[in-house]
Design a protein around this motif. Structure first.
Motif, short mmCIF file in Angstrom:
data_model
loop_
_atom_site.label_atom_id
_atom_site.label_comp_id
_atom_site.label_asym_id
_atom_site.label_seq_id
_atom_site.Cartn_x
_atom_site.Cartn_y
_atom_site.Cartn_z
N LEU A 46 -40.23 -8.01 -5.87
CA LEU A 46 -40.90 -8.05 -7.16
C LEU A 46 -40.83 -9.45 -7.74
CD1 LEU A 46 -39.79 -4.77 -9.00
CD2 LEU A 46 -42.09 -5.39 -8.26
N ILE A 47 -39.64 -10.06 -7.63
CA ILE A 47 -39.47 -11.41 -8.16
C ILE A 47 -40.42 -12.37 -7.44
CG2 ILE A 47 -37.85 -13.35 -8.35
CD1 ILE A 47 -35.64 -11.25 -8.73
N GLN A 48 -40.66 -12.11 -6.15
CA GLN A 48 -41.55 -12.98 -5.39
C GLN A 48 -43.02 -12.62 -5.60
OE1 GLN A 48 -40.54 -15.61 -4.16
NE2 GLN A 48 -38.34 -15.27 -4.04
N GLY A 49 -43.29 -11.69 -6.49
CA GLY A 49 -44.67 -11.34 -6.77
C GLY A 49 -45.27 -10.33 -5.81
N VAL A 50 -44.43 -9.69 -5.01
CA VAL A 50 -44.92 -8.64 -4.13
C VAL A 50 -44.53 -7.31 -4.76
CG1 VAL A 50 -44.79 -7.62 -1.83
CG2 VAL A 50 -44.58 -10.08 -2.12
N THR A 51 -45.51 -6.47 -5.12
CA THR A 51 -45.17 -5.18 -5.68
C THR A 51 -45.34 -4.14 -4.60
OG1 THR A 51 -46.11 -5.96 -7.72
CG2 THR A 51 -45.55 -3.63 -7.62
N PRO A 52 -44.24 -3.71 -3.97
CA PRO A 52 -44.37 -2.72 -2.90
C PRO A 52 -44.94 -1.42 -3.48
CG PRO A 52 -42.17 -3.68 -2.90
CD PRO A 52 -42.84 -4.08 -4.18
N GLY A 53 -45.83 -0.79 -2.77
CA GLY A 53 -46.43 0.44 -3.26
C GLY A 53 -47.65 0.78 -2.44
N PRO A 54 -48.31 1.88 -2.80
CA PRO A 54 -49.42 2.35 -1.98
C PRO A 54 -50.56 1.35 -1.87
CG PRO A 54 -49.17 3.65 -4.00
CD PRO A 54 -47.98 2.77 -3.89
N GLN A 55 -50.63 0.42 -2.81
CA GLN A 55 -51.78 -0.48 -2.78
C GLN A 55 -51.51 -1.78 -2.05
OE1 GLN A 55 -52.12 -0.19 -7.04
NE2 GLN A 55 -54.29 0.17 -6.69
N LEU A 56 -50.27 -2.00 -1.70
CA LEU A 56 -49.92 -3.29 -1.12
C LEU A 56 -50.76 -3.60 0.12
CD1 LEU A 56 -48.03 -5.73 -1.30
CD2 LEU A 56 -46.45 -4.51 0.18
N ILE A 57 -50.86 -2.60 1.01
CA ILE A 57 -51.50 -2.87 2.29
C ILE A 57 -53.00 -3.07 2.14
CG2 ILE A 57 -51.78 -0.43 2.91
CD1 ILE A 57 -51.04 -1.30 5.79
N THR A 58 -53.61 -2.40 1.18
CA THR A 58 -55.06 -2.55 1.04
C THR A 58 -55.42 -3.77 0.19
OG1 THR A 58 -54.87 -0.95 -0.74
CG2 THR A 58 -55.73 -0.15 1.34
N GLU A 59 -54.65 -4.01 -0.86
CA GLU A 59 -55.03 -5.10 -1.76
C GLU A 59 -54.43 -6.44 -1.39
OE1 GLU A 59 -54.59 -4.13 -5.83
OE2 GLU A 59 -55.96 -2.43 -5.69
N HIS A 60 -53.23 -6.41 -0.82
CA HIS A 60 -52.60 -7.68 -0.44
C HIS A 60 -52.13 -7.61 1.01
CE1 HIS A 60 -52.61 -8.89 -4.63
NE2 HIS A 60 -52.11 -7.72 -4.94
N PRO A 61 -53.09 -7.44 1.93
CA PRO A 61 -52.66 -7.29 3.33
C PRO A 61 -51.85 -8.49 3.80
CG PRO A 61 -55.02 -7.64 3.19
CD PRO A 61 -54.54 -7.41 1.80
N ASP A 62 -52.17 -9.68 3.26
CA ASP A 62 -51.45 -10.87 3.70
C ASP A 62 -49.96 -10.75 3.38
OD1 ASP A 62 -52.43 -10.81 1.11
OD2 ASP A 62 -52.14 -12.97 0.82
N LEU A 63 -49.66 -10.26 2.15
CA LEU A 63 -48.26 -10.12 1.76
C LEU A 63 -47.59 -9.02 2.58
CD1 LEU A 63 -48.46 -10.47 -2.11
CD2 LEU A 63 -47.51 -12.07 -0.46
N PHE A 64 -48.31 -7.90 2.75
CA PHE A 64 -47.76 -6.79 3.52
C PHE A 64 -47.36 -7.26 4.90
CE2 PHE A 64 -48.11 -3.26 6.47
CZ PHE A 64 -47.46 -2.25 5.81
N TRP A 65 -48.29 -7.94 5.58
CA TRP A 65 -47.99 -8.38 6.94
C TRP A 65 -46.99 -9.52 6.94
CZ3 TRP A 65 -48.70 -4.72 9.95
CH2 TRP A 65 -49.79 -3.85 9.80
N GLY A 66 -46.97 -10.29 5.85
CA GLY A 66 -45.95 -11.33 5.74
C GLY A 66 -44.56 -10.71 5.80
N VAL A 67 -44.38 -9.63 5.07
CA VAL A 67 -43.08 -8.96 5.06
C VAL A 67 -42.77 -8.39 6.45
CG1 VAL A 67 -41.75 -7.08 4.07
CG2 VAL A 67 -43.27 -8.40 2.61
N VAL A 68 -43.77 -7.70 7.03
CA VAL A 68 -43.53 -7.07 8.34
C VAL A 68 -43.23 -8.13 9.40
CG1 VAL A 68 -44.57 -5.71 10.16
CG2 VAL A 68 -44.95 -5.08 7.77
#
Lengths: 335, 502, 168
Positions: free
Chosen positions: B336-358
């Motif tokens: 959250l502090i890094q601006g990534v809000t984990p949740g159902p929308q992460l993968i669709t709206e911020h795929p770059d962040l989602f895959w960054g984490v993975v």
């Protein structure tokens, strides 16, 4: 050989005692109020969080600690002291030195709701502290699984069955808000307590519970994704981040429950120190980073004076006590 | 799904600067995680500030490194000092410490590193392809399913450990009892707290585990018989041999699957997974009596499973926004502090962040393997320190470590009390293992059971009619009935043989 | 360690540990321990009733502890009755009092750490363990005790900034 070391031992023991009385550099010292006021801040100011790391109270504390420490010019370590919903940290703060070096983030529910659920000697009274400043408020929202197709309180009334409502635990705003709403709206319901917001929300997502009252920050991602439907919020006014959802009051039920947080210092902390701290926190509230943090976490600023916080929370406690007595609600489950 | 962002994500993650931060993260995470009392959750929380001053992507990669390093750090103390840092490495203590005592600490740590790597990687690969799909299945696990699952776990407890079953059951009962201490989450009633505010949240896992296993063992060794514990064990080798790897490969494979599946469940998944993997290996082994005496599969299975579970517990976080356990909750906060809000929308709206984490998890996992192998030798050398010198160090680490869990002096006293209890249990022939495991599952079992009863209006048939819990109940029945059936079968066979003879 | 420690197969190992085992205390010791647990279980059951058992629809705070108490009573009663079969308890030996000394230093540490910090009780503990429980030399014990405290100070106070009570 042996004697040398015995002597050495005696010397070091004496040295230890001398150091003990001088209390140099350690975290065990004590000093008078005037001394404290003059020297403040004298070394790091500890900010205690009564909850586990990772929760919203913890995040708020950590978001503030950085800018406040910049303003005060000393470090501000954040220490988690979880236990009894923050009561443990509060009791420890009560007995801490009133020199402004120890502070805590105190939750409104601890001072205004938990006293209705636990025995008197475990209850925390906000008047036993000096409140430095208010921080922000966090609204509770009643949500249901979107598959249920319910969107208003009337839908719940017409569900035609005893609804199970998940709460985030005993003595929380979540429990109080849903108990009150179900009583006032005469909806047949049964409470299922969980340990915190995430599991309560999961129970709604998995359709194990029908509705849940959780903090907005936790529910928002699911609301935005359309997985859960918000029914009402429990604040006085509509929430700025969810302004198309009515409040319970607007729907005709006088249920007003919020979570709020404030900075507390031990009773008797000199006014000069409190003022200096308030100024430091005000400066922190002004920073862009902190304001962005509030927006990201859907928190509504409530950066009022300490006196106002005490006033708000005391009024709330009295009102909750009246309501629970009037409607025969027992938060402590028959204690 | 569109996987081009997956590939793209890797090019970011693999930049030298990011790799360096991940490397630092693994190293620091491991070094801090090795301190008992500082389990993964506390380690990540303590190290969080150092990730705040770097770029978001870099910070997330570093976090992944810290996460894996901290996980592995707990394994090191379980094996070397008999001090499990968190609940999911309790079972590692049984065979890991027995191996260390036998001079095979290097093998135990090596196989744990390999297992962790395999389990973690299997989980990440599965996460990459199935995350949104399996997330849905996790939601079907409600209170009734958890109640049955926890009960299954506790029944398995009796088969863990090497002593008498009856004594294990009594110890498990004590563990369940200890888990009830504290303010009741349903009624607010104080249970067995003796009016102590410090006990209202119950007893923490760490003082119990460190006291019973760690201090109990050290106190027991003070009796100093035949110099068994005081002499430094002879090192056989620093790394697992080919044979040992071969021997554990099956356990690692099964551990990966068990860990991945159970880790998806929010709440207690990782703990259950390590126990289930251990119990399963013991069950299917031709020589179950080796378990608890230094069976390498007994280290490989739970260590693989808990790392696989730790990884797959990211699935409910990233796809549902639900943190599955304390460590993941801290990571949640950090994201959250890094601006990534984990949740159902992460993968669709911020795929770059989602895959960054993975993707950073892939990297963290690989770096852990690369770094742990050479470091094992250094850690194992700790064991060569004379026992008389190592003992006070361990005692002090334990006492201070117990404090750092909740910053509470009270916990230091608790760890002493449980140290004394651990010593007495050992003297009276009771294993501490079942107690600790039952303690870990106790509150989960109770709250799930009570929640189910409320939801079912007291009608227990609900446990059978829900599809998943129905299947689990069936499994439970099989676990209980199988030994009895087997006994019956052999008796019948014997009788048949006898009749033939007649 | 002895040469017999080259034992590699699990069977040999088990045998070896068996041989190193201290004197067994006999079944009476198991029975006594189990009897204590029976009493504990009974006390828990009484306390559970006082907490309120509730109903199956609304389980009270005492229902689960009641079940555990009953389980403890039953399982340990069986243990008392079958104690003859157990020989895994160990007798207390003359060196058992060392355990008490060791435990004493820990309790002392726990009692005073809140008021005078961890350095002095930590050094005392380390010294007692090294010199008296470990029979190390005076020199090594003194240096060791100081070095340990310094190392812990560096790690926990300076590097990790944990709030462990410290004097310096």
């Amino acid at each position: 050989m042996t004697t040398t070391f015995r002597r050495l031992g005696a010397v070091s023991a004496t040295a230890g005692l001398v150091l003990l009385t001088a209390a140099c550099g350690g975290n065990l010292g004590s000093k008078s109020a005037e001394e404290a006021a003059e020297n403040f801040p004298d070394g790091p100011v500890t900010l205690t969080i009564g909850q586990d790391p990772g929760g919203s109270t913890d995040l708020i504390g950590r978001a503030l600690a950085g800018p406040v420490s910049d303003d005060l010019g000393v470090s501000m370590p954040v220490v988690n002291r979880p236990g009894a919903n923050g009561a443990l940290a509060a009791k420890e703060l009560e007995s801490a030195e009133a020199d402004g070096q120890s502070l805590m983030v105190i939750n409104m529910s601890l001072a205004a709701i938990t006293p209705l659920a636990v025995s008197e000697d475990q209850a925390v009274d906000v008047n036993d502290f000096e409140i430095v400043t208010g921080i922000s408020t966090d609204d509770y929202v009643l949500v249901t699984n979107a598959d249920n197709g319910w969107s208003t309180i009337d839908d719940l009334k017409n569900a035609g069955k005893t609804l199970s409502y998940a709460t985030t635990g005993v003595g929380t705003g979540s429990q109080l808000s849903s108990e009150l709403l179900f009583k006032l709206a005469e909806i047949p319901g049964k409470a299922v307590p969980f340990d915190g917001g995430a599991p309560a929300l999961t129970a709604v997502l998995g359709n194990q519970a029908d509705v849940a009252s959780v903090q907005l920050g936790e529910a928002m991602p699911q609301i935005e994704a359309g997985k859960v439907t918000p029914i009402v919020t429990f604040a006085k006014e509509r929430n700025q981040y969810l302004d198309d959802v009515p409040t319970a009051v607007e729907s005709g039920y006088e249920v007003e429950v919020q979570q709020a947080r404030a900075i507390a210092a031990p009773k008797g902390t000199p006014q000069e120190i409190l003022d200096e701290l308030k100024a430091a926190f005000d400066a922190a509230f002004e920073t862009q980073a902190y304001q962005d943090f509030n927006t990201d976490n859907l928190l509504t600023p409530n950066e009022v004076s300490g006196d106002e916080v005490v006033e708000q929370w005391t009024t709330a406690l009295d009102r909750y006590r009246e309501l629970t007595e009037e409607y025969d609600i027992d938060l402590g489950g028959g204690q | 799904m569109d996987y081009s962002s997956v590939i793209q994500g890797f090019s970011v993650v693999l930049q030298p600067e990011n790799l360096l931060y991940c490397f630092i993260g693994v190293l620091v995470g491991m070094l801090v995680g090795v301190l008992p009392g500082l389990g993964p959750a506390a380690t990540v929380a303590i190290l969080l500030p150092i990730t705040l001053n770097v770029e978001p992507v870099t910070a997330i990669i570093m976090l992944a490194g810290i996460f894996y390093g901290a996980q592995y750090g707990g394994t090191i103390t379980s094996v070397l000092l008999r001090l499990p840092g968190e609940a999911s490495s309790v079972v590692t203590v049984f065979d890991g410490y027995a191996m260390a005592r036998d001079g095979r600490a290097g093998s135990a740590l090596g196989i744990a590193a390999i297992g962790s790597f395999v389990g973690g990687t299997v989980s990440i690969v599965a996460l990459t392809f199935f995350a949104p799909f399996v997330a849905r299945f996790a939601l079907d696990f409600g209170p009734p399913e958890y109640a049955v699952l926890a009960l299954l776990g506790i029944l398995l407890v009796a088969s863990v450990g090497s002593g008498s079953r009856l004594k294990a059951l009594v110890a498990a009962g004590l563990g369940l009892l200890l888990a009830t201490v504290g303010r009741d989450g349903f009624t607010g009633a104080e249970r067995f707290t003796f009016d102590s505010l410090a006990l209202t949240d119950g007893i923490d896992f760490v003082p119990i585990a460190m006291g019973l296993f760690g201090l109990g063992e050290i106190l027991y060794n003070l009796e100093d018989r035949s110099g068994r514990a005081t002499a430094p064990p002879k090192m056989v080798r620093a790394l697992p041999s080919k044979d040992e790897v071969k021997q554990s490969s099956g356990a690692i494979g099964r551990g990966s699957v068990i860990g991945f599946l159970l880790g998806i469940l929010p709440g207690g998944g990782a703990v259950l997974s390590s126990m289930a993997a251990y119990a399963y290996e013991k069950k299917r082994s031709k020589h179950p009596e080796r378990f608890g005496q230094g069976a390498i599969e007994g280290v490989a299975a739970p260590e693989t499973a808990n790392n696989a579970a730790a990884t797959s517990s990211f699935i409910p976080l990233l796809t549902l926004g639900i943190p599955a356990n304390a460590t993941i909750a801290v990571i949640f906060g950090a994201l959250l502090i890094q601006g990534v809000t984990p949740g159902p929308q992460l993968i669709t709206e911020h795929p770059d962040l989602f895959w960054g984490v993975v993707n950073s998890m892939y990297v963290g996992n690989i770096l852990l393997l690369i770094m742990s192998i050479p470091l094992i030798g250094i850690f194992v050398r700790i064991l060569r320190v004379r026992g008389t010198i190592l003992a006070p160090i361990t005692v002090l680490i334990t006492l201070i470590g117990a404090y750092t869990v909740a910053n509470s002096v009270f916990d230091i006293m608790l760890v002493c009390v449980f140290g004394a209890l651990g010593y007495l249990m050992k003297k009276f022939g009771f294993e501490p293992g079942p107690l600790v495991l039952a303690f870990v599952l106790g509150s989960l079992l109770e709250s799930a059971l009570r929640r189910s009863l409320i939801l079912f209006d007291g009608d227990p048939s609900g446990f059978v009619t829900r599809p998943i819990s129905g299947v689990l109940v069936l499994a439970l029945v099989i676990v209980v009935a199988a030994p009895a059936l087997r006994a019956l079968m052999t008796r019948r066979q014997n009788r048949a043989k006898n009749e033939e003879l007649v | 360690m002895s040469a017999s420690h080259e034992a590699r197969t699990p069977e040999e190992l088990a045998e070896q540990w068996e041989a190193e085992k201290p004197p067994a205390a006999g079944p009476l010791s198991t029975a006594a321990a189990a009897a204590v647990v029976v009493l504990l279980g009974a006390a828990v059951m009484v306390a559970s009733f006082r907490l309120g058992v509730g109903s199956v629809q609304q389980p009270g705070a005492g229902l689960w502890p009641l079940m555990i108490g009953a389980f403890l009573v039953v399982s340990s009663t069986v243990l008392v009755l079958t104690a003859r079969r157990f020989d895994d308890a160990e007798r207390f030996v003359s060196s058992s009092w060392l355990v008490l000394v060791g435990l004493g230093t820990m309790v002392l540490f726990a009692l005073v750490v809140g008021t005078i910090g961890f350095e002095i009780p930590g050094a005392v503990l380390a010294f007692v363990w090294l010199r008296f429980l470990g029979k190390e030399s005076w020199r090594l014990s003194t240096i060791g005790a100081v070095a340990m405290v310094v190392a812990f100070y560096l790690i926990f106070v300076l590097a990790l900034q944990t709030p462990i009570p410290h004097l310096f």
